[in-house]
Design a protein around this motif. Structure first.
Motif, PDB file in Angstrom:
ATOM      1  N   ASP A  37       0.880  -1.185   0.000  1.00 56.45           N
ATOM      2  CA  ASP A  37       0.000   0.000   0.000  1.00 56.45           C
ATOM      3  C   ASP A  37       0.913   1.229   0.000  1.00 56.45           C
ATOM      4  O   ASP A  37       1.719   1.412   0.917  1.00 56.45           O
ATOM      5  N   MET A  38       0.793   2.053  -1.017  1.00 58.59           N
ATOM      6  CA  MET A  38       1.799   3.112  -1.224  1.00 58.59           C
ATOM      7  C   MET A  38       1.385   4.441  -0.615  1.00 58.59           C
ATOM      8  O   MET A  38       0.221   4.808  -0.629  1.00 58.59           O
ATOM      9  N   GLU A  39       2.384   5.136  -0.108  1.00 58.32           N
ATOM     10  CA  GLU A  39       2.197   6.497   0.401  1.00 58.32           C
ATOM     11  C   GLU A  39       3.390   7.304  -0.066  1.00 58.32           C
ATOM     12  O   GLU A  39       4.523   6.830  -0.003  1.00 58.32           O
ATOM     13  N   TRP A  40       3.142   8.498  -0.570  1.00 65.36           N
ATOM     14  CA  TRP A  40       4.310   9.310  -0.911  1.00 65.36           C
ATOM     15  C   TRP A  40       4.038  10.773  -0.647  1.00 65.36           C
ATOM     16  O   TRP A  40       2.944  11.265  -0.813  1.00 65.36           O
ATOM     17  N   SER A  41       5.042  11.432  -0.164  1.00 62.84           N
ATOM     18  CA  SER A  41       5.062  12.892  -0.075  1.00 62.84           C
ATOM     19  C   SER A  41       6.453  13.292  -0.556  1.00 62.84           C
ATOM     20  O   SER A  41       6.670  13.489  -1.736  1.00 62.84           O
ATOM     21  N   VAL A  45       6.658   5.428   0.694  1.00 64.71           N
ATOM     22  CA  VAL A  45       6.629   4.450   1.777  1.00 64.71           C
ATOM     23  C   VAL A  45       5.670   3.342   1.356  1.00 64.71           C
ATOM     24  O   VAL A  45       4.603   3.616   0.804  1.00 64.71           O
ATOM     25  N   LEU A  46       6.064   2.101   1.604  1.00 66.59           N
ATOM     26  CA  LEU A  46       5.191   0.975   1.285  1.00 66.59           C
ATOM     27  C   LEU A  46       4.753   0.289   2.571  1.00 66.59           C
ATOM     28  O   LEU A  46       5.588  -0.051   3.413  1.00 66.59           O
TER      29      LEU A  46
END
Lengths: 212, 348
Positions: A37-41, A45-46
């Motif tokens: 599940d991806m998060e990016w700023s 981050v996975l």
């Protein structure tokens, strides 16, 4: 008429008889994938998860490729449509653990060398469970520890690219990686996007149907 | 055998993915705990970080409206407060990274105040807090003011720290609109971004009174006029909330910020003013304001000081944050830390 053209015509004649029987195969695929599940700023981050699915072929059409060297086996490109029931989960620490299930309609194109691309549309259900202690405020002002979660409908899609070893060898295995996006509803009356990355492996079961 | 090889590769990939986020580790003598607190169908994420042995708890009311306390924690000043006290961060209903299905019918300001009651009860019962302070910034300062105008609620609180508090939103809009117009005229006179600022003036001429429909665009003008962030932002040591979902935060912000209503149904952007009741607030209060604030301009600081019912000996006005706009806790963290620490030490 040159010799090579005669040979080509003969080969086409041979494959013309051979092709329909070879194409009469059934195919099922079972896959397991690591689901991030991806998060990016400022960085990506996975969050970890996994997905299991079965691919049931509902339509296919093969496109035959004649061998360049006479005497070699012919090969074919596969164009297939699958229905794929799936179940999976992801874990976002201190946020939620999500369990999701549903079905995909997927179109897959596999080249003669076994490399394939697949485009899928997803519908399903996602249930998220709060994964830290939940304390419910009681009318008398005290707190009671409870379990709590939230229901969501889910739609989305993904693109996967892979390598189907069963196409070029006897190993009934495929490896793949892909990117996708699910959207869930509701979260405070809004749709929420869940981009994800998947890397996994499949068991490809090919079976020749009985010859007449 | 080859099949086992592929399974081994897969397990390796899963292990790799599992290590891709950073779990916070509390330092010696500190706590870092995560909870959810539930009020009916509304579930709020809550994190308490700080000195394990401290009974003094600072509850943070974030701004926005619709913002996130977990983002506030990225400020070094907040993380340094945790060295001496417990600090409770929670996202308000419909805000930040709250999950669930809050609708516009759940976004009444009295419900927000009820959630503060819940968090205070939780702090007392589950976190061992006996000396409780409220720290509200911007909208959070307004919510804190609204909450504390009820004398009974003040009984549980040792002190109130109001940072750039939006205690009177219509009043803030009037001053903020003028702030941008003044800045626009200065820029036009200096021949800097002339077209942009001429358009800004036209925008405001067409809107003598701002309301919720103007909030986002107005905030953009204020931001361009350096009225939200003026100083530099020191980088924080802590990466923030481990599972923070930016996508959800932005969606929640867009939805909740425009839909909070007064008990009579009026939108807060046209009706949220605590001026008539601020005399009810008599507990110790520290007012902190950025001198360059363009969203809740510094003139409001004097207004708040004068309206409070707190005896002069127990209310402090610090508006000498000369390098700060709307976020002095970010822009001048050391000064902010010293002021808050000094206040808490006096009244805990």
């Amino acid at each position: 008429m040159s010799l090579s053209l005669v040979q080509a015509q003969d080969i086409n004649k041979v494959y013309g008889d051979y092709q329909p029987e070879e194409a009469k195969t059934s195919k099922m695929i079972f896959s397991i994938a690591a689901h991030g599940d991806m998060e990016w700023s400022d960085k990506i981050v996975l969050y970890p998860g996994a997905v299991f699915d079965a691919s049931l072929r509902i339509w296919h059409k093969d496109k035959w490729k004649s061998p360049k060297i006479p005497g070699k086996d012919s090969k074919f490109m596969e164009r297939e449509l699958y229905v794929k029931p799936f179940v999976g989960f992801h874990v976002r620490p201190h946020f939620h653990t999500a369990i999701f299930a549903g079905g995909e309609l997927a179109f897959r194109l596999t080249t003669v060398s076994g490399i394939y691309g697949e485009l899928a549309l997803t519908t399903g259900y996602m249930h998220t469970k709060y994964n830290d202690p939940v304390y419910e405020w009681q009318p008398d002002g005290s707190f009671k520890k409870v379990r709590a979660g939230e229901p969501h409908v889910m739609i989305g899609g993904n693109f996967t690219a892979g390598f189907d070893l069963s196409k070029i060898s006897g190993a009934p295995i495929a490896l793949f990686a892909g990117l996708g996006l699910n959207q869930t509803y509701p979260n405070n009356t809004q749709w929420t996007k869940y981009p994800y990355l998947r890397v996994g492996t499949s068991v490809v079961l090919r079976k020749e149907k009985a010859k007449k | 055998m080859p099949r086992f090889k592929y399974i081994a590769i897969l397990l390796g990939i899963i292990t790799l993915l599992s290590s891709c986020y950073k779990e916070p580790v509390a330092k010696s003598g500190q706590i870092d705990e995560f909870y959810f607190v539930k009020n009916g169908k509304v579930v709020l994420p809550l994190r308490v970080v700080g000195k394990a042995s401290s009974n003094t708890v600072i509850i943070v009311l974030h701004g926005g409206p619709g913002g996130s306390a977990f983002q506030m924690r990225l400020a070094t000043s907040m993380q340094n407060l945790e060295k001496n006290y417990k600090v409770v961060y929670f996202d308000q209903r419909g805000s930040g990274i709250t999950q669930g299905n809050v609708t516009a019918d759940d976004l009444y300001v009295d419900k927000f105040a009820e959630d503060v009651d819940m968090v205070i009860d939780f702090t007392k019962q589950q976190l061992g807090g006996s000396s409780i302070f409220l720290l509200g910034t911007s909208w959070g300062g307004g919510l804190g003011t609204y909450y504390l105008t009820d004398p009974e609620r003040q009984a549980d609180i040792k002190g109130f720290i109001a940072v750039s508090a939006a205690y009177d939103i219509p009043g803030a809009f009037i001053l903020s609109r003028q702030f941008v117009l003044n800045y626009a005229n200065q820029q036009i006179a200096a021949d800097s971004g002339k077209t942009y600022w001429q358009n800004a003036i036209k925008y405001y001429e067409a809107r003598p009174t701002l309301n919720e429909n103007d909030y986002f665009e107005h905030a953009q003008y204020v931001n361009r006029a350096k009225g939200i962030l003026w100083g530099k932002i020191p980088s924080a040591e802590d990466p923030g909330y481990p599972g923070f979902k930016l996508e959800m935060y932005l969606e929640n912000f867009n939805f909740t910020s425009l839909n909070i209503r007064m008990p009579n149904g009026d939108n807060i952007f046209s009706a949220f003013t605590n001026n008539p009741n601020m005399g009810n607030i008599t507990l110790p209060t520290l007012i902190i304001w950025g001198a360059r604030d363009g969203l809740t301009p510094v003139a409001l600081a004097d207004g708040m000081y004068n309206l409070l019912g707190t005896p002069p000996a127990h209310k402090r006005l610090r508006k000498d944050y000369l390098q700060s706009a709307h976020t002095p806790f970010v822009e001048e963290p050391t000064k902010f830390l010293n002021d808050v620490r000094n206040f808490v030490e006096t009244y805990q």
